[in-house]
Design a protein around this motif. Structure first.
Motif, PDB file in Angstrom:
ATOM      1  N   ASP A 192       0.874  -1.161   0.000  1.00  7.12           N
ATOM      2  CA  ASP A 192       0.000   0.000   0.000  1.00  7.12           C
ATOM      3  C   ASP A 192       0.920   1.222   0.000  1.00  7.12           C
ATOM      4  O   ASP A 192       2.116   1.103   0.281  1.00  7.12           O
ATOM      5  N   ILE A 193       0.381   2.405  -0.295  1.00  5.94           N
ATOM      6  CA  ILE A 193       1.239   3.599  -0.357  1.00  5.94           C
ATOM      7  C   ILE A 193       0.957   4.572   0.790  1.00  5.94           C
ATOM      8  O   ILE A 193       1.801   4.808   1.644  1.00  5.94           O
ATOM      9  N   ASP A 194      -0.255   5.141   0.802  1.00  9.88           N
ATOM     10  CA  ASP A 194      -0.556   6.213   1.750  1.00  9.88           C
ATOM     11  C   ASP A 194      -0.637   5.697   3.181  1.00  9.88           C
ATOM     12  O   ASP A 194      -1.446   4.821   3.502  1.00  9.88           O
ATOM     13  N   GLY A 195       0.213   6.246   4.052  1.00  6.37           N
ATOM     14  CA  GLY A 195       0.264   5.808   5.433  1.00  6.37           C
ATOM     15  C   GLY A 195       1.119   4.566   5.622  1.00  6.37           C
ATOM     16  O   GLY A 195       1.443   4.204   6.753  1.00  6.37           O
ATOM     17  N   ALA A 232      -3.760   0.225   7.267  1.00  3.54           N
ATOM     18  CA  ALA A 232      -5.160   0.430   7.648  1.00  3.54           C
ATOM     19  C   ALA A 232      -5.849  -0.887   7.958  1.00  3.54           C
ATOM     20  O   ALA A 232      -5.406  -1.966   7.542  1.00  3.54           O
ATOM     21  N   ASP A 233      -6.982  -0.776   8.667  1.00  4.67           N
ATOM     22  CA  ASP A 233      -7.754  -1.993   8.943  1.00  4.67           C
ATOM     23  C   ASP A 233      -8.296  -2.590   7.653  1.00  4.67           C
ATOM     24  O   ASP A 233      -8.478  -3.808   7.544  1.00  4.67           O
ATOM     25  N   THR A 234      -8.537  -1.733   6.641  1.00  2.76           N
ATOM     26  CA  THR A 234      -8.990  -2.265   5.347  1.00  2.76           C
ATOM     27  C   THR A 234      -7.888  -3.079   4.670  1.00  2.76           C
ATOM     28  O   THR A 234      -8.175  -4.043   3.968  1.00  2.76           O
ATOM     29  N   ASP A 235      -6.629  -2.701   4.875  1.00  2.00           N
ATOM     30  CA  ASP A 235      -5.522  -3.498   4.342  1.00  2.00           C
ATOM     31  C   ASP A 235      -5.509  -4.874   4.999  1.00  2.00           C
ATOM     32  O   ASP A 235      -5.375  -5.903   4.316  1.00  2.00           O
ATOM     33  N   ILE A 236      -5.655  -4.905   6.313  1.00  3.00           N
ATOM     34  CA  ILE A 236      -5.658  -6.174   7.041  1.00  3.00           C
ATOM     35  C   ILE A 236      -6.780  -7.075   6.535  1.00  3.00           C
ATOM     36  O   ILE A 236      -6.563  -8.254   6.238  1.00  3.00           O
ATOM     37  N   SER A 237      -7.968  -6.504   6.414  1.00  2.00           N
ATOM     38  CA  SER A 237      -9.128  -7.296   5.995  1.00  2.00           C
ATOM     39  C   SER A 237      -9.008  -7.749   4.552  1.00  2.00           C
ATOM     40  O   SER A 237      -9.324  -8.898   4.218  1.00  2.00           O
ATOM     41  N   TYR A 285       2.369  -2.000  -6.271  1.00  2.00           N
ATOM     42  CA  TYR A 285       1.776  -0.957  -5.434  1.00  2.00           C
ATOM     43  C   TYR A 285       0.264  -1.007  -5.633  1.00  2.00           C
ATOM     44  O   TYR A 285      -0.224  -0.924  -6.762  1.00  2.00           O
ATOM     45  N   LEU A 286      -0.457  -1.121  -4.533  1.00  2.00           N
ATOM     46  CA  LEU A 286      -1.918  -1.155  -4.589  1.00  2.00           C
ATOM     47  C   LEU A 286      -2.448  -0.067  -3.674  1.00  2.00           C
ATOM     48  O   LEU A 286      -2.272  -0.129  -2.451  1.00  2.00           O
ATOM     49  N   THR A 287      -3.070   0.940  -4.247  1.00  2.00           N
ATOM     50  CA  THR A 287      -3.488   2.096  -3.482  1.00  2.00           C
ATOM     51  C   THR A 287      -4.978   2.355  -3.624  1.00  2.00           C
ATOM     52  O   THR A 287      -5.555   2.126  -4.691  1.00  2.00           O
ATOM     53  N   ASP A 306       2.452 -13.156   6.909  1.00  2.63           N
ATOM     54  CA  ASP A 306       3.085 -12.454   5.786  1.00  2.63           C
ATOM     55  C   ASP A 306       2.530 -11.042   5.612  1.00  2.63           C
ATOM     56  O   ASP A 306       2.857 -10.360   4.639  1.00  2.63           O
ATOM     57  N   THR A 307       1.684 -10.613   6.550  1.00  3.91           N
ATOM     58  CA  THR A 307       1.054  -9.297   6.484  1.00  3.91           C
ATOM     59  C   THR A 307       1.725  -8.379   7.496  1.00  3.91           C
ATOM     60  O   THR A 307       1.640  -8.604   8.699  1.00  3.91           O
ATOM     61  N   TRP A 308       2.391  -7.343   7.001  1.00  2.50           N
ATOM     62  CA  TRP A 308       3.146  -6.425   7.845  1.00  2.50           C
ATOM     63  C   TRP A 308       2.457  -5.064   7.859  1.00  2.50           C
ATOM     64  O   TRP A 308       2.221  -4.466   6.809  1.00  2.50           O
ATOM     65  N   ILE A 309       2.154  -4.592   9.069  1.00  2.00           N
ATOM     66  CA  ILE A 309       1.373  -3.366   9.240  1.00  2.00           C
ATOM     67  C   ILE A 309       2.169  -2.351  10.042  1.00  2.00           C
ATOM     68  O   ILE A 309       2.761  -2.672  11.074  1.00  2.00           O
ATOM     69  N   ILE A 310       2.155  -1.096   9.557  1.00  4.73           N
ATOM     70  CA  ILE A 310       2.787   0.009  10.261  1.00  4.73           C
ATOM     71  C   ILE A 310       1.701   0.965  10.750  1.00  4.73           C
ATOM     72  O   ILE A 310       0.626   1.059  10.143  1.00  4.73           O
ATOM     73  N   GLY A 311       1.951   1.649  11.862  1.00  2.00           N
ATOM     74  CA  GLY A 311       0.974   2.607  12.371  1.00  2.00           C
ATOM     75  C   GLY A 311       0.126   2.038  13.485  1.00  2.00           C
ATOM     76  O   GLY A 311       0.454   1.018  14.096  1.00  2.00           O
ATOM     77  N   ARG A 312      -1.000   2.669  13.734  1.00  3.03           N
ATOM     78  CA  ARG A 312      -1.794   2.334  14.921  1.00  3.03           C
ATOM     79  C   ARG A 312      -2.458   0.963  14.843  1.00  3.03           C
ATOM     80  O   ARG A 312      -2.886   0.428  15.859  1.00  3.03           O
TER      81      ARG A 312
END
Length: 326
Positions: free
Chosen positions: A162-165, A272-277, A206-208, A288-294
């Protein structure tokens, strides 16, 4: 998920029913070093109104990057409009299309196409495995726009961002970039993380959730950070600044990449939570899912710190080269 029959050549044995290994790594060299294209003669616009349009507003043309499995037809979609705010479509005008990449020695002319009532053209193409640069030229004013085509072997290993955030500091950096306030800033070591995967032989994706109409302003951002500018896929449906269908859009596209193109997405990044879902719904493992931020670490995902510095020096550094390199 589609299963691929094939095999590997390990000790001369063919193993049926195992995931396919890519025969070749992505070769980004040719598209990035394309020769100069000799533009056609300027023909002028078919309609006087479009002559005025071109004279008053700056072009906002874009091409949707395409990625397909080897042997399959691709459709290159170009969208032509003017003015970053009003996005006035260029209707019923001629566009010339060219392509370069793979082992080609010069640009290939793909033909002349006429825009529809949405300012779009659709160009069918079938090419061998490789990375290609696409250039579309408006006959009326000779404005140009570039996009990219990837033709891949089933089983090619890829890393999705993902790109933004995720690569940028927050979800609103891109819009400041779009209106010309500043260049969207990245998390520390985010560009280095992307480039490390590229250097190891992985397909970069890149998927935005950004709407498609900001693409012409998004491309220079990649150049600013010396990042590979493709495969870039934005939301082709939303007309507003934040399209409402982010979850379904991302889920469907990741499924396309996995099930239709046949990519082996070994790691996916988001914030984002939408990325996780979306990643989970499309079959990407939480490991294999890496998340940055809150939302980092939520629902069993893997947490990145405040930036990519530690992740880059540990997880990325210890990631083996892609299978095509082994």
């Amino acid at each position: 998920m589609k299963q691929h029959l094939i095999a590997f050549t390990t000790c001369g044995l063919l193993v049926a029913g195992a995931p396919a290994l890519a025969d070749s790594c992505p070769d980004y060299t040719a598209p990035l070093s394309a020769p100069a294209l000799e533009l056609p003669d300027r023909e002028g616009f078919r309609h006087f109104g479009n002559t005025l349009l071109s004279g008053i507003y700056r072009p906002q043309h874009m091409i949707h990057d395409a990625i397909v499995a080897a042997g399959n037809d691709a459709t290159l979609i170009g969208k032509f409009d003017y003015d970053p705010v009003l996005h006035r479509d260029l209707e019923d005008e001629n566009i010339r299309v060219y392509l370069y990449g793979g082992d080609m020695t010069d640009w290939q002319y793909l033909g002349r196409y006429r825009t529809d009532s949405d300012g779009k053209i659709y160009v069918p193409v079938n090419k061998a495995v490789g990375e290609y640069r696409v250039r579309m030229v408006v006959e009326g004013d000779l404005t140009t726009v570039d996009g990219y085509l990837s033709v891949v072997d089933p089983g090619r290993q890829a890393v999705l961002f993902d790109i933004d955030g995720t690569l940028t500091l927050n979800d609103f950096e891109a819009y400041a970039d779009y209106v010309g306030i500043k260049t969207a800033q990245t998390h520390a070591y985010a560009p280095e993380t992307v480039e490390a995967y590229r250097d190891k032989g992985y397909q970069i994706l890149y998927l935005t959730a950004r709407p498609y109409w900001v693409t012409s302003d998004a491309r220079p951002w990649f150049d600013h950070y010396d990042l590979l500018p493709w495969h870039y896929h934005s939301n082709p449906y939303g007309d507003g600044p934040i399209p409402p269908n982010t979850l379904s859009f991302k889920t469907d596209y990741v499924r396309y990449l996995k099930d239709t193109v046949g990519l082996d997405i070994i790691r996916a990044y988001g914030n984002a939570d939408t990325d996780i879902s979306a990643y989970a719904a499309a079959g990407i493992a939480k490991t294999d899912t890496w998340i940055i931020g809150r939302h980092a670490g939520e629902d069993g995902t893997q947490a990145i710190g405040d930036d990519y510095s530690y992740h880059f020096s540990t997880v990325v550094a210890n990631t083996p080269e892609a299978a095509c390199r082994r």
